[in-house]
Enzyme design. Sequence first.
Site, short mmCIF file in Angstrom:
data_model
loop_
_atom_site.label_atom_id
_atom_site.label_comp_id
_atom_site.label_asym_id
_atom_site.label_seq_id
_atom_site.Cartn_x
_atom_site.Cartn_y
_atom_site.Cartn_z
N THR A 132 43.94 8.86 -6.49
CA THR A 132 42.66 9.50 -6.82
C THR A 132 42.37 10.70 -5.93
OG1 THR A 132 40.28 9.08 -6.72
CG2 THR A 132 41.62 7.74 -5.30
N ASP A 133 41.50 11.58 -6.42
CA ASP A 133 41.06 12.72 -5.59
C ASP A 133 40.12 12.25 -4.47
OD1 ASP A 133 38.80 12.10 -7.13
OD2 ASP A 133 38.52 14.13 -7.92
N GLU A 134 39.59 11.01 -4.58
CA GLU A 134 38.61 10.55 -3.59
C GLU A 134 39.21 10.40 -2.20
OE1 GLU A 134 35.84 7.56 -4.69
OE2 GLU A 134 35.72 8.25 -6.75
N TYR A 158 36.53 1.88 -1.18
CA TYR A 158 37.51 2.13 -2.25
C TYR A 158 38.46 3.27 -1.87
CZ TYR A 158 39.41 4.37 -6.44
OH TYR A 158 40.25 4.97 -7.34
N LYS A 162 42.53 3.32 -1.13
CA LYS A 162 43.50 4.12 -1.89
C LYS A 162 44.26 5.06 -0.95
CE LYS A 162 44.21 4.33 -5.78
NZ LYS A 162 45.14 3.56 -6.69
#
Length: 355
Positions: A132-134, A158, A162
């Site tokens: 993810t970009d997060e 989260y 990741k």
Amino acid sequence: MLLVTGGAGFIGANFVLDWLAASQEPVLNLDKLTYAGNLHNLDRLQGDARHVFVQGDIGDSALLGRLLAEHRPRAVVNFAAESHVDRSIHGPEDFIQTNVVGTFRLLEAVRHYWSALPAIEKEAFRFLHVSTDEVYGSLAPTEPAFTEQHGFEPNSPYSASKAASDHLVRAWHHTYGLPVLTTNCSNNYGPYHFPEKLIPLMIVNALAGKPLPVYGDGMQIRDWLYVTDHCSAIRRVLDAGRLGETYNVGGWNEKPNIEIVQTLCRLLDELRPRADGQSYAAQISYVTDRPGHDRRYAIDARKLERELGWTPAETFETGIRKTVQWYLEHPEWVANVQTGAYRDWVAQQYAGESA
Ligand code: NAD
Ligand code: DAU
């Protein structure tokens, strides 16, 4: 064949459906069927021998060893994860178990399998990790979009889990030579999106006459990509990505949340007008913000375009209209995931690990 993990979730199911629509190569689909996993997402594949479903955990080393030895996949695509930021704030443990420990166990099982492959198969093998970009953190309003060089600054349980998984994947390449690829994608939307996430939640709440809960001032920015474009990017990276590299995936569609909600209201006003003639926008309700809420994400996907020639097929306007139409046409899917009846059905239909 391909081993896909998490292939009964939102993106994984779209990936499996798209894969089998375009290719004869079978898919072994390993999914734990958490609340987010739904075999109804794969209804179109009923009776299709190219799809083998196994209910199981990516953290189960013994199961992984057996599946790899029996099915001998030429690649693994890892979607399996706990994926919802709000749930990670209320209960981070599952995120550490699946996203960190689970990814570690999967990497180890795959490494043992891959190490023993004959030279030609070993050379051709790929492990693609979907991320993810997060992991990059939050951007200020005028900062340039995230490139692959941006440092990791995850802010939620989260995104931290990741980021940890991305680091493990990188290390298994650097240390053991495992042929890995990682994709970091922006926010997806489209069919089969679980209605705990912004877009499907707003659609189902609007239709049910419930409030549309916008966190804080609604000016947080996300960068939206139609799910089948994410799937085509993963296929492209799997085919031609350079080993050990990471590729950002995004569609250059930065929008504040409130604009997304207003767009959904406008589309619903057009396609399923309220009986009282009012706009669905009357249901918008500002609520307490998410703790630690990231203000802005934006993906620079130029590396993927430059090196592998990938571009998205959908604009935001075409993708969001298709999405609203899909939810209007699938009330039974929405009812099922909301009541949890699909899990009873799975327990009855798939007692044991295979189906
Ligand atoms: P999702 O929550 O809809 O689906 C996750 C799937 O993984 C479910 O089917 C679930 O049953 C399965 N799963 C969970 N724990 C498991 C375990 N221990 N073993 C096996 N299966 C397990 O998530 P999604 O939105 O489809 O996201 C898929 C992947 O893509 C995730 O890795 C997520 O981090 C990443 N991602 C998502 C987005 C997005 O906008 N949704 C964007 C970028 C990246
Ligand atoms: O950026 C990629 C990520 O996008 C993925 O890695 C995650 O798995 C995925 O869940 C998604 O995370 P977000 O937190 O951005 O998505 P979510 O749909 O939960 O929220 C989108 C934005 O909308 C966010 O700014 C919070 C806001 N929001 C969300 C909900 C559920 C609201 O304002 N109200 C809501 O009720």
